[in-house]
Design a protein around this motif. Structure first.
Motif, PDB file in Angstrom:
ATOM      1  N   CYS A  39      48.504  33.280  56.618  1.00  0.00           N
ATOM      2  CA  CYS A  39      47.954  33.765  57.882  1.00  0.00           C
ATOM      3  C   CYS A  39      47.120  32.687  58.560  1.00  0.00           C
ATOM      4  O   CYS A  39      46.568  31.792  57.899  1.00  0.00           O
ATOM      5  CB  CYS A  39      47.070  34.991  57.639  1.00  0.00           C
TER       6      CYS A  39
ATOM      7  N   ASN B 115      40.395  44.126  54.030  1.00  0.00           N
ATOM      8  CA  ASN B 115      41.355  44.067  55.149  1.00  0.00           C
ATOM      9  C   ASN B 115      41.983  42.676  55.264  1.00  0.00           C
ATOM     10  O   ASN B 115      43.175  42.544  55.570  1.00  0.00           O
ATOM     11  CB  ASN B 115      40.669  44.435  56.469  1.00  0.00           C
ATOM     12  N   ASP B 116      41.173  41.648  55.022  1.00  0.00           N
ATOM     13  CA  ASP B 116      41.699  40.280  55.071  1.00  0.00           C
ATOM     14  C   ASP B 116      42.660  40.036  53.911  1.00  0.00           C
ATOM     15  O   ASP B 116      43.700  39.376  54.067  1.00  0.00           O
ATOM     16  CB  ASP B 116      40.552  39.275  55.031  1.00  0.00           C
TER      17      ASP B 116
ATOM     18  N   LYS C 203      45.938  41.738  54.707  1.00  0.00           N
ATOM     19  CA  LYS C 203      46.699  41.013  55.736  1.00  0.00           C
ATOM     20  C   LYS C 203      47.412  39.802  55.129  1.00  0.00           C
ATOM     21  O   LYS C 203      48.606  39.572  55.376  1.00  0.00           O
ATOM     22  CB  LYS C 203      45.765  40.574  56.855  1.00  0.00           C
TER      23      LYS C 203
END
Length: 284
Positions: free
Chosen positions: A70, A104-105, A108
Protein backbone atom coordinates in the motif's frame (compact mmCIF):
# COMPACT_ATOMS: atom_id res chain seq x y z
CA UNK A 1 -2.42 -42.51 10.24
CA UNK A 2 0.25 -39.82 10.02
CA UNK A 3 0.04 -37.12 7.36
CA UNK A 4 2.74 -34.52 6.93
CA UNK A 5 3.00 -31.11 5.26
CA UNK A 6 6.53 -29.85 4.63
CA UNK A 7 6.07 -26.11 4.13
CA UNK A 8 8.89 -23.86 2.91
CA UNK A 9 8.49 -20.25 4.02
CA UNK A 10 9.63 -17.07 2.26
CA UNK A 11 8.93 -17.98 -1.39
CA UNK A 12 9.47 -14.70 -3.24
CA UNK A 13 11.89 -13.05 -0.82
CA UNK A 14 14.97 -13.77 -2.94
CA UNK A 15 15.73 -15.72 -6.12
CA UNK A 16 18.19 -18.00 -4.29
CA UNK A 17 15.52 -18.88 -1.75
CA UNK A 18 13.04 -19.47 -4.58
CA UNK A 19 15.41 -21.86 -6.33
CA UNK A 20 16.09 -23.73 -3.09
CA UNK A 21 12.38 -24.22 -2.49
CA UNK A 22 11.81 -25.55 -6.00
CA UNK A 23 14.80 -27.89 -5.70
CA UNK A 24 13.39 -29.18 -2.42
CA UNK A 25 10.04 -29.77 -4.11
CA UNK A 26 11.35 -31.41 -7.29
CA UNK A 27 14.11 -33.47 -5.69
CA UNK A 28 12.88 -33.82 -2.12
CA UNK A 29 9.95 -33.83 0.28
CA UNK A 30 8.67 -30.25 0.14
CA UNK A 31 4.93 -30.30 -0.53
CA UNK A 32 3.96 -26.71 0.19
CA UNK A 33 5.30 -23.17 0.28
CA UNK A 34 4.08 -19.69 1.15
CA UNK A 35 4.76 -16.72 -1.08
CA UNK A 36 5.65 -13.22 0.15
CA UNK A 37 3.57 -10.73 -1.86
CA UNK A 38 5.98 -7.89 -1.03
CA UNK A 39 9.13 -9.91 -1.68
CA UNK A 40 11.63 -8.57 -4.20
CA UNK A 41 11.61 -11.91 -6.07
CA UNK A 42 7.82 -12.29 -6.16
CA UNK A 43 7.63 -12.30 -9.98
CA UNK A 44 10.41 -14.89 -10.15
CA UNK A 45 8.47 -17.07 -7.70
CA UNK A 46 5.31 -16.79 -9.79
CA UNK A 47 7.23 -17.89 -12.87
CA UNK A 48 8.57 -20.93 -11.04
CA UNK A 49 5.12 -21.73 -9.66
CA UNK A 50 3.65 -21.71 -13.17
CA UNK A 51 5.78 -24.72 -14.15
CA UNK A 52 5.46 -26.56 -10.81
CA UNK A 53 1.70 -26.64 -10.61
CA UNK A 54 1.40 -29.47 -8.05
CA UNK A 55 3.30 -27.50 -5.42
CA UNK A 56 0.82 -26.17 -2.86
CA UNK A 57 1.18 -22.40 -2.46
CA UNK A 58 -0.18 -20.30 0.38
CA UNK A 59 0.41 -16.65 1.29
CA UNK A 60 3.12 -15.50 3.72
CA UNK A 61 1.47 -12.38 5.13
CA UNK A 62 4.14 -9.81 5.91
CA UNK A 63 4.02 -7.02 8.49
CA UNK A 64 7.75 -6.71 9.25
CA UNK A 65 11.00 -6.49 7.34
CA UNK A 66 9.68 -5.48 3.91
CA UNK A 67 8.28 -2.56 1.95
CA UNK A 68 4.45 -2.42 2.09
CA UNK A 69 2.31 -2.83 -1.00
CA UNK A 70 0.00 0.00 0.00
CA UNK A 71 0.95 3.64 -0.38
CA UNK A 72 2.61 4.42 2.98
CA UNK A 73 0.41 7.50 3.33
CA UNK A 74 -2.66 5.24 3.46
CA UNK A 75 -1.26 3.05 6.29
CA UNK A 76 0.62 5.63 8.41
CA UNK A 77 0.65 3.66 11.66
CA UNK A 78 2.38 0.68 10.00
CA UNK A 79 5.37 2.48 8.51
CA UNK A 80 8.38 4.50 9.62
CA UNK A 81 9.56 7.85 8.23
CA UNK A 82 11.04 6.06 5.22
CA UNK A 83 7.72 4.40 4.42
CA UNK A 84 8.93 0.91 5.40
CA UNK A 85 7.44 -1.65 7.76
CA UNK A 86 9.12 -2.30 11.11
CA UNK A 87 12.45 -4.01 10.45
CA UNK A 88 12.12 -6.59 13.26
CA UNK A 89 9.14 -8.19 15.01
CA UNK A 90 10.08 -6.98 18.56
CA UNK A 91 9.83 -3.40 17.33
CA UNK A 92 6.50 -4.12 15.65
CA UNK A 93 5.10 -5.84 18.75
CA UNK A 94 6.25 -3.04 21.04
CA UNK A 95 4.46 -0.44 18.94
CA UNK A 96 1.42 -2.68 18.52
CA UNK A 97 1.11 -3.30 22.27
CA UNK A 98 1.40 0.43 22.91
CA UNK A 99 -1.56 1.02 20.60
CA UNK A 100 0.49 2.84 17.98
CA UNK A 101 -0.44 0.49 15.14
CA UNK A 102 -4.02 0.52 13.93
CA UNK A 103 -5.82 -2.67 12.96
CA UNK A 104 -7.44 -0.83 10.06
CA UNK A 105 -3.99 -0.22 8.57
CA UNK A 106 -3.06 -3.88 9.07
CA UNK A 107 -6.30 -4.95 7.39
CA UNK A 108 -5.66 -2.66 4.43
CA UNK A 109 -2.08 -3.86 3.86
CA UNK A 110 -2.81 -7.57 4.29
CA UNK A 111 -5.83 -7.34 1.99
CA UNK A 112 -3.61 -5.80 -0.68
CA UNK A 113 -1.11 -8.63 -0.23
CA UNK A 114 -3.72 -11.36 -0.64
CA UNK A 115 -5.25 -9.56 -3.61
CA UNK A 116 -1.86 -9.40 -5.35
CA UNK A 117 -1.40 -13.16 -5.08
CA UNK A 118 -4.97 -13.83 -6.19
CA UNK A 119 -4.46 -11.57 -9.21
CA UNK A 120 -1.39 -13.62 -10.18
CA UNK A 121 -3.59 -16.66 -10.76
CA UNK A 122 -2.22 -18.73 -7.88
CA UNK A 123 -4.74 -21.18 -6.37
CA UNK A 124 -4.07 -20.18 -2.76
CA UNK A 125 -4.04 -23.09 -0.31
CA UNK A 126 -3.71 -21.30 3.04
CA UNK A 127 -2.44 -18.32 5.02
CA UNK A 128 0.51 -17.99 7.37
CA UNK A 129 2.85 -15.09 8.09
CA UNK A 130 6.40 -13.83 8.33
CA UNK A 131 7.50 -14.09 11.98
CA UNK A 132 4.07 -15.57 12.78
CA UNK A 133 2.47 -12.16 13.31
CA UNK A 134 -0.93 -13.42 12.13
CA UNK A 135 -1.60 -15.22 15.44
CA UNK A 136 -1.11 -12.10 17.60
CA UNK A 137 -4.38 -11.17 19.39
CA UNK A 138 -6.35 -8.77 17.23
CA UNK A 139 -4.31 -9.58 14.13
CA UNK A 140 -5.74 -13.10 14.07
CA UNK A 141 -9.20 -11.55 13.83
CA UNK A 142 -8.06 -9.46 10.86
CA UNK A 143 -6.57 -12.59 9.29
CA UNK A 144 -9.82 -14.51 9.74
CA UNK A 145 -11.84 -11.68 8.22
CA UNK A 146 -9.55 -11.49 5.18
CA UNK A 147 -9.54 -15.26 4.76
CA UNK A 148 -13.33 -15.26 4.74
CA UNK A 149 -13.50 -12.49 2.16
CA UNK A 150 -11.19 -14.42 -0.20
CA UNK A 151 -12.70 -17.84 0.61
CA UNK A 152 -9.44 -19.23 1.99
CA UNK A 153 -10.23 -22.12 4.34
CA UNK A 154 -6.89 -22.98 5.96
CA UNK A 155 -4.57 -21.10 8.33
CA UNK A 156 -1.27 -22.11 9.92
CA UNK A 157 -1.28 -22.52 13.69
CA UNK A 158 2.41 -22.47 14.77
CA UNK A 159 1.92 -24.25 18.10
CA UNK A 160 5.02 -26.37 18.57
CA UNK A 161 4.53 -28.49 21.72
CA UNK A 162 5.84 -26.83 24.92
CA UNK A 163 7.74 -30.00 25.83
CA UNK A 164 9.32 -30.64 22.43
CA UNK A 165 13.11 -30.11 22.27
CA UNK A 166 14.12 -32.46 19.44
CA UNK A 167 17.79 -32.52 20.46
CA UNK A 168 18.29 -28.96 19.22
CA UNK A 169 20.99 -26.99 21.18
CA UNK A 170 18.58 -24.23 22.15
CA UNK A 171 19.08 -21.04 24.12
CA UNK A 172 16.77 -20.24 27.02
CA UNK A 173 15.50 -17.10 25.28
CA UNK A 174 14.39 -19.16 22.29
CA UNK A 175 12.50 -21.60 24.53
CA UNK A 176 10.72 -18.68 26.18
CA UNK A 177 9.86 -17.13 22.81
CA UNK A 178 8.62 -20.49 21.54
CA UNK A 179 6.45 -20.88 24.63
CA UNK A 180 4.86 -17.48 24.10
CA UNK A 181 4.22 -18.23 20.44
CA UNK A 182 2.65 -21.59 21.24
CA UNK A 183 0.42 -20.02 23.89
CA UNK A 184 -0.89 -17.40 21.45
CA UNK A 185 -1.18 -19.97 18.67
CA UNK A 186 -3.44 -22.21 20.76
CA UNK A 187 -5.72 -19.25 21.47
CA UNK A 188 -5.75 -18.53 17.72
CA UNK A 189 -6.56 -22.18 17.04
CA UNK A 190 -9.75 -21.98 19.08
CA UNK A 191 -10.76 -18.86 17.17
CA UNK A 192 -10.25 -20.31 13.72
CA UNK A 193 -11.97 -23.56 14.62
CA UNK A 194 -15.06 -21.67 15.80
CA UNK A 195 -15.10 -19.91 12.42
CA UNK A 196 -14.86 -23.17 10.46
CA UNK A 197 -11.23 -22.92 9.36
CA UNK A 198 -8.80 -25.84 9.24
CA UNK A 199 -5.21 -26.20 10.45
CA UNK A 200 -2.86 -29.15 10.93
CA UNK A 201 -3.15 -30.70 14.37
CA UNK A 202 0.58 -30.45 15.07
CA UNK A 203 3.37 -28.03 14.18
CA UNK A 204 7.17 -28.31 14.28
CA UNK A 205 10.06 -26.14 13.17
CA UNK A 206 10.03 -23.17 15.54
CA UNK A 207 12.85 -24.20 17.87
CA UNK A 208 15.16 -25.30 15.04
CA UNK A 209 13.89 -22.60 12.67
CA UNK A 210 16.56 -21.70 10.11
CA UNK A 211 18.78 -24.52 11.38
CA UNK A 212 16.82 -27.63 10.40
CA UNK A 213 19.79 -29.87 9.77
CA UNK A 214 19.13 -33.47 8.78
CA UNK A 215 19.56 -34.78 12.33
CA UNK A 216 16.92 -32.41 13.74
CA UNK A 217 14.46 -33.12 10.94
CA UNK A 218 14.95 -36.85 11.48
CA UNK A 219 14.25 -36.46 15.20
CA UNK A 220 10.98 -34.71 14.44
CA UNK A 221 10.02 -37.45 12.01
CA UNK A 222 10.96 -40.16 14.49
CA UNK A 223 8.55 -38.76 17.09
CA UNK A 224 5.87 -37.59 14.64
CA UNK A 225 2.44 -37.99 16.28
CA UNK A 226 -0.67 -39.50 14.76
CA UNK A 227 -2.82 -37.11 12.74
CA UNK A 228 -1.69 -34.24 10.51
CA UNK A 229 1.50 -32.29 11.17
CA UNK A 230 3.22 -29.34 9.52
CA UNK A 231 6.99 -28.89 9.55
CA UNK A 232 8.20 -25.39 8.72
CA UNK A 233 11.49 -25.09 6.85
CA UNK A 234 13.58 -22.38 5.16
CA UNK A 235 15.63 -23.85 2.30
CA UNK A 236 17.77 -21.85 -0.08
CA UNK A 237 20.96 -21.83 -2.11
CA UNK A 238 24.22 -19.90 -1.66
CA UNK A 239 24.43 -19.26 2.08
CA UNK A 240 27.34 -16.84 1.72
CA UNK A 241 25.23 -14.34 -0.20
CA UNK A 242 22.05 -14.86 1.81
CA UNK A 243 23.90 -14.41 5.11
CA UNK A 244 25.07 -10.99 3.96
CA UNK A 245 21.53 -9.99 2.97
CA UNK A 246 19.64 -11.35 5.99
CA UNK A 247 21.17 -11.26 9.47
CA UNK A 248 19.06 -14.17 10.71
CA UNK A 249 21.73 -16.80 11.39
CA UNK A 250 19.90 -19.19 9.07
CA UNK A 251 21.47 -22.15 7.30
CA UNK A 252 19.45 -22.27 4.08
CA UNK A 253 21.63 -24.77 2.23
CA UNK A 254 21.65 -27.18 5.19
CA UNK A 255 17.87 -27.10 5.24
CA UNK A 256 17.79 -27.80 1.51
CA UNK A 257 20.15 -30.73 2.07
CA UNK A 258 17.79 -32.04 4.76
CA UNK A 259 14.68 -32.06 2.60
CA UNK A 260 16.53 -33.67 -0.31
CA UNK A 261 18.26 -36.27 1.88
CA UNK A 262 17.73 -39.87 0.78
CA UNK A 263 17.89 -40.90 4.44
CA UNK A 264 14.96 -38.61 5.25
CA UNK A 265 12.96 -39.80 2.25
CA UNK A 266 13.55 -43.43 3.14
CA UNK A 267 12.45 -42.86 6.73
CA UNK A 268 9.17 -41.38 5.48
CA UNK A 269 8.61 -44.39 3.22
CA UNK A 270 9.59 -46.96 5.85
CA UNK A 271 7.31 -45.45 8.49
CA UNK A 272 4.33 -44.98 6.16
CA UNK A 273 4.12 -41.20 6.57
CA UNK A 274 1.84 -39.69 3.93
CA UNK A 275 3.10 -36.44 2.43
CA UNK A 276 0.35 -33.92 1.62
CA UNK A 277 -0.01 -30.18 1.10
CA UNK A 278 -2.52 -27.79 2.64
CA UNK A 279 -4.59 -28.44 -0.48
CA UNK A 280 -5.35 -31.98 0.76
CA UNK A 281 -5.89 -30.96 4.38
CA UNK A 282 -9.48 -31.79 5.30
CA UNK A 283 -11.99 -31.01 8.03
CA UNK A 284 -12.30 -33.52 10.83
Amino acid sequence: MRQLIINADDFGINEMVNLGIIQGYVNGIITSTTIMPSGSAFDHAITLASVNKELGIGIHLTLVGETPLCDPQTIPSLVNNEGCLSLHYPEFLRRYCLGKIKLNDIHKELTAQVQKVMDSGIAVTHLDSHQHMHIVPGIIDVTIDIAKSFDIKKIRIPAEPFSFLGGYPFQTARIIARGGLTFLAEIARRKIQKQGFVAPEHFFGMLAGGNMHEEYLLRILTSLPEGTSEIMIHPGTNDSILQKMYNWNYHWQAELNSVTSSKISQHIIDHHIQLISFRELEHD
